[in-house]
Motif scaffolding. Sequence first.
Motif, PDB file in Angstrom:
ATOM      1  N   PHE A  58       0.814  -1.210   0.000  1.00 14.94           N
ATOM      2  CA  PHE A  58       0.000   0.000   0.000  1.00 14.94           C
ATOM      3  C   PHE A  58       0.847   1.259   0.000  1.00 14.94           C
ATOM      4  N   ASP A  59       0.335   2.249  -0.685  1.00 16.01           N
ATOM      5  CA  ASP A  59       0.984   3.548  -0.795  1.00 16.01           C
ATOM      6  C   ASP A  59       0.631   4.363   0.449  1.00 16.01           C
ATOM      7  N   GLU A  60       1.621   4.765   1.205  1.00 11.54           N
ATOM      8  CA  GLU A  60       1.372   5.532   2.426  1.00 11.54           C
ATOM      9  C   GLU A  60       0.710   6.867   2.152  1.00 11.54           C
ATOM     10  N   ASP A  61       0.913   7.422   0.959  1.00  8.43           N
ATOM     11  CA  ASP A  61       0.292   8.694   0.600  1.00  8.43           C
ATOM     12  C   ASP A  61      -1.172   8.538   0.204  1.00  8.43           C
ATOM     13  N   HIS A  62      -1.579   7.314  -0.177  1.00 14.52           N
ATOM     14  CA  HIS A  62      -2.954   7.057  -0.613  1.00 14.52           C
ATOM     15  C   HIS A  62      -3.482   5.776   0.030  1.00 14.52           C
ATOM     16  N   ARG A  66      -7.855   0.730  -2.627  1.00 11.98           N
ATOM     17  CA  ARG A  66      -7.841  -0.734  -2.477  1.00 11.98           C
ATOM     18  C   ARG A  66      -6.982  -1.304  -3.589  1.00 11.98           C
ATOM     19  N   LEU A  67      -5.969  -2.041  -3.215  1.00 13.29           N
ATOM     20  CA  LEU A  67      -5.071  -2.656  -4.189  1.00 13.29           C
ATOM     21  C   LEU A  67      -5.303  -4.164  -4.213  1.00 13.29           C
ATOM     22  N   PHE A  68      -5.152  -4.730  -5.388  1.00 10.93           N
ATOM     23  CA  PHE A  68      -5.344  -6.163  -5.580  1.00 10.93           C
ATOM     24  C   PHE A  68      -4.098  -6.759  -6.213  1.00 10.93           C
ATOM     25  N   GLU A  69      -3.959  -8.062  -6.033  1.00 11.56           N
ATOM     26  CA  GLU A  69      -2.926  -8.825  -6.728  1.00 11.56           C
ATOM     27  C   GLU A  69      -3.603 -10.030  -7.366  1.00 11.56           C
ATOM     28  N   LEU A  70      -3.087 -10.453  -8.501  1.00 11.97           N
ATOM     29  CA  LEU A  70      -3.625 -11.642  -9.155  1.00 11.97           C
ATOM     30  C   LEU A  70      -3.011 -12.879  -8.513  1.00 11.97           C
ATOM     31  N   ILE A 111      -1.326  -4.132  -7.890  1.00 15.62           N
ATOM     32  CA  ILE A 111       0.027  -3.775  -7.471  1.00 15.62           C
ATOM     33  C   ILE A 111       0.969  -3.964  -8.639  1.00 15.62           C
ATOM     34  N   GLU A 112       2.035  -3.190  -8.629  1.00 16.95           N
ATOM     35  CA  GLU A 112       3.076  -3.319  -9.653  1.00 16.95           C
ATOM     36  C   GLU A 112       3.848  -4.585  -9.374  1.00 16.95           C
ATOM     37  N   GLU A 113       4.127  -5.354 -10.410  1.00 14.81           N
ATOM     38  CA  GLU A 113       4.866  -6.607 -10.204  1.00 14.81           C
ATOM     39  C   GLU A 113       6.333  -6.388 -10.386  1.00 14.81           C
TER      40      GLU A 113
END
Length: 113
Positions: A58-62, A66-70, A111-113
């Motif tokens: 998670f981005d501390e600034d945002h 909601r972030l997901f991962e495959l 999320i960035e992989e």
Amino acid sequence: MRLKAGIFVAALTRRVFSDGGMAAVERHGSDEAGAIFVRIRHRDGTESLAAPAPQTAFDEDHPETRLFELRKTRVQEAEVNEMLAREARFDPDFWVVEIETDSPETYLSFIEE
């Protein structure tokens, strides 16, 4: 502050419907803070499963995003069912939302992989 799970799910399903797609709540979790899993059905008959990203992603600034991962990508339905069954034994209070799309990134932040 992040949106409550129930509000996020309602917004997700409404967005998919407004684009002419299909979305359904397969399992209703906690309205306040239940984890949200998204079952993505593809036109070729396979499925992908998007799960909540680890807290470290998670981005501390945002923090509201909601972030997901495959967790599964273009597999047979049985593999997704097995993973969700394992999750139910661990945490029975989670959501499963099913969407039909070949571009889940339109509706979910990954999320960035």
